[in-house]
Design a protein around this motif. Structure first.
Motif, mmCIF file in Angstrom:
data_model
loop_
_atom_site.group_PDB
_atom_site.id
_atom_site.type_symbol
_atom_site.label_atom_id
_atom_site.label_comp_id
_atom_site.label_asym_id
_atom_site.label_seq_id
_atom_site.Cartn_x
_atom_site.Cartn_y
_atom_site.Cartn_z
ATOM 1 N N ARG A 1 16.134 31.020 37.175
ATOM 2 C CA ARG A 1 16.179 30.190 35.973
ATOM 3 C C ARG A 1 15.390 28.911 36.190
ATOM 4 O O ARG A 1 14.622 28.481 35.322
ATOM 5 C CB ARG A 1 17.624 29.842 35.643
ATOM 6 C CG ARG A 1 18.327 30.883 34.811
ATOM 7 C CD ARG A 1 19.729 30.449 34.507
ATOM 8 N NE ARG A 1 20.668 31.261 35.211
ATOM 9 C CZ ARG A 1 21.675 30.810 35.953
ATOM 10 N NH1 ARG A 1 21.865 29.524 36.101
ATOM 11 N NH2 ARG A 1 22.496 31.639 36.548
ATOM 12 N N ILE B 1 8.543 37.662 36.421
ATOM 13 C CA ILE B 1 9.455 37.184 37.466
ATOM 14 C C ILE B 1 10.455 38.278 37.822
ATOM 15 O O ILE B 1 10.712 38.565 38.990
ATOM 16 C CB ILE B 1 10.177 35.899 37.011
ATOM 17 C CG1 ILE B 1 9.201 34.729 37.010
ATOM 18 C CG2 ILE B 1 11.353 35.595 37.895
ATOM 19 C CD1 ILE B 1 9.803 33.453 36.514
ATOM 20 N N MET C 1 11.417 38.783 25.555
ATOM 21 C CA MET C 1 11.642 37.338 25.502
ATOM 22 C C MET C 1 10.300 36.657 25.745
ATOM 23 O O MET C 1 9.619 36.291 24.842
ATOM 24 C CB MET C 1 12.648 36.908 26.563
ATOM 25 C CG MET C 1 12.971 35.425 26.471
ATOM 26 S SD MET C 1 13.783 34.888 27.974
ATOM 27 C CE MET C 1 13.516 33.163 27.969
ATOM 28 N N MET D 1 6.261 35.770 31.058
ATOM 29 C CA MET D 1 6.441 35.219 32.408
ATOM 30 C C MET D 1 7.789 35.629 32.966
ATOM 31 O O MET D 1 7.917 35.921 34.150
ATOM 32 C CB MET D 1 6.337 33.692 32.350
ATOM 33 C CG MET D 1 6.260 33.057 33.713
ATOM 34 S SD MET D 1 4.702 33.367 34.509
ATOM 35 C CE MET D 1 5.197 33.572 36.177
ATOM 36 N N TRP D 2 8.802 35.674 32.122
ATOM 37 C CA TRP D 2 10.135 36.071 32.579
ATOM 38 C C TRP D 2 10.119 37.528 33.021
ATOM 39 O O TRP D 2 10.706 37.895 34.029
ATOM 40 C CB TRP D 2 11.145 35.852 31.462
ATOM 41 C CG TRP D 2 12.553 36.096 31.844
ATOM 42 C CD1 TRP D 2 13.336 37.108 31.406
ATOM 43 C CD2 TRP D 2 13.364 35.330 32.749
ATOM 44 N NE1 TRP D 2 14.581 37.013 32.001
ATOM 45 C CE2 TRP D 2 14.623 35.934 32.818
ATOM 46 C CE3 TRP D 2 13.129 34.183 33.510
ATOM 47 C CZ2 TRP D 2 15.653 35.440 33.598
ATOM 48 C CZ3 TRP D 2 14.166 33.695 34.298
ATOM 49 C CH2 TRP D 2 15.407 34.321 34.335
ATOM 50 N N MET E 1 18.501 26.776 29.210
ATOM 51 C CA MET E 1 17.553 27.660 28.534
ATOM 52 C C MET E 1 18.282 28.695 27.686
ATOM 53 O O MET E 1 17.672 29.323 26.829
ATOM 54 C CB MET E 1 16.652 28.371 29.541
ATOM 55 C CG MET E 1 17.379 29.179 30.562
ATOM 56 S SD MET E 1 16.320 29.655 31.910
ATOM 57 C CE MET E 1 15.502 31.060 31.282
ATOM 58 N N TYR E 2 19.577 28.884 27.910
ATOM 59 C CA TYR E 2 20.348 29.804 27.078
ATOM 60 C C TYR E 2 21.046 29.099 25.917
ATOM 61 O O TYR E 2 21.644 29.749 25.082
ATOM 62 C CB TYR E 2 21.405 30.513 27.925
ATOM 63 C CG TYR E 2 20.814 31.435 28.952
ATOM 64 C CD1 TYR E 2 21.065 31.241 30.309
ATOM 65 C CD2 TYR E 2 19.983 32.478 28.583
ATOM 66 C CE1 TYR E 2 20.513 32.070 31.256
ATOM 67 C CE2 TYR E 2 19.425 33.310 29.519
ATOM 68 C CZ TYR E 2 19.694 33.113 30.857
ATOM 69 O OH TYR E 2 19.135 33.934 31.795
ATOM 70 N N MET F 1 11.670 29.534 36.054
ATOM 71 C CA MET F 1 11.221 29.723 34.678
ATOM 72 C C MET F 1 11.130 28.388 33.960
ATOM 73 O O MET F 1 10.146 28.111 33.253
ATOM 74 C CB MET F 1 12.200 30.651 33.966
ATOM 75 C CG MET F 1 11.717 31.173 32.660
ATOM 76 S SD MET F 1 10.347 32.296 32.870
ATOM 77 C CE MET F 1 9.256 31.671 31.665
#
Lengths: 129, 177
Positions: free
Chosen positions: B106, A8, A1, A4-5, B143-144, B109
């Motif tokens: 979430r 994390i 994806m 950065m994700w 975001m989804y 992010m």
């Protein structure tokens, strides 16, 4: 994806056995001449030292330096578990392993030998068929 | 031999089984001391100022008396659960419940995408093309549910205004005439 994700999610991971395995992967005994382990088997907290002994005796770790002498002294005088590693340049590292976590112990050992604390994760590169 | 063992014994209380208590359990810190060519490494007990968590305690984010849920704009709250390089601390350290931890991730992010952490990003953060602009989020789950906006219209160009040279046919018209 997105990177950065991934970072994390990697920061959030907390798996002590995974960290112990990665620390064992980073074990490099090139600078070590001998290791003398001493503990009392009836002492309540010898698990860290026993796991360290098992990690050091693994075939891959032995391959890093086949000339290392590992000597284990099993005592009955209720001495707290400890080990002394003699390095090639004459220095000595004495670890009193009571109340330590095995992964912390191995990471500190790696750090004192100037190696990276954790080894590389993932499978080893294999030739494509 | 037996008498020498008896004189060198450590006190027996060290061998007693440790009972679990509700008092704050100490934490152990690894300490190095160097003397000459010998480095001694041992674990030293440090008292934990925070009391042990009771099972009926709620997590830090659930007990907040705020009527609104955590959003990406609550940077001051999000910062307390983050590392200096921009990643989030694990749930086993902060003691948050699972749903709050996911919501926190979430929101962190989304805050990264919104450019609210200029000091805490990694150099590999993708800021190419349209991603260099800060983003706005309706809720933490948006975001989804990203949608592509459809522009109604054509990609062909229609001349709207007449120019005085529009009727001019050029050199060929002169030759044929």
């Amino acid at each position: 994806m997105c990177y950065m994700w991934q970072q994390i999610r990697q920061g959030v991971r907390w798996n002590p056995s995974e960290r112990f395995a990665l620390a064992c992967r980073g074990l490099d005994l090139k600078k070590v001449k001998s290791v003398e382990i001493a503990f009392d088997p009836c002492h309540p907290d010898t698990s860290a030292l026993r796991k360290f002994w098992e990690a050091i005796s693994a075939p891959k770790v032995k391959l890093t330096n086949p000339a290392v002498r590992i000597k284990a002294d099993i005592r009955n005088d209720r001495v707290p578990p400890h080990f002394v590693a003699t390095l090639a340049d004459g220095k000595k590292l004495r670890f009193e392993t009571e109340n330590m976590h095995p992964s912390d112990l191995i990471m500190r050992f790696n750090k004192l030998l100037d190696n990276p604390e954790l080894g590389k994760s993932g499978t080893r590169p294999r030739p494509k068929l | 031999m037996l008498s020498s063992i008896g004189s060198a014994l450590p006190p027996l209380r060290h061998l007693a089984r440790k009972l679990t208590t509700t008092a704050a359990a100490g934490k152990w810190r690894i300490v190095e001391e160097t003397s000459g060519d010998t480095t001694t490494v041992r674990a030293v007990e440090t008292p934990d100022p925070v009391a042990a968590r009771q099972p009926e305690d709620q997590c830090a984010l659930c007990t907040c008396s705020l009527p609104v849920k955590l959003a990406y704009t609550d940077v001051l709250i999000l910062e307390q659960f983050m590392r200096p390089d921009g990643t989030v601390l694990p749930r086993q350290l902060t003691g948050i419940c699972k749903s709050q931890q996911l919501r926190l991730e979430r929101c962190v992010m989304q805050a990264h995408w919104a450019g609210l952490f200029p000091d805490r990003t990694i150099p590999e953060f993708d800021r190419a093309g349209y991603k260099r602009f800060a983003r706005h989020w309706e809720s933490d789950m948006s975001m989804y549910f990203l949608k592509q906006k459809k522009e109604n219209g054509t990609w062909y160009y229609f001349k709207r205004y007449q120019h005085q040279d529009d009727g001019y046919k050029g050199i060929r018209a002169k030759q044929t005439a």
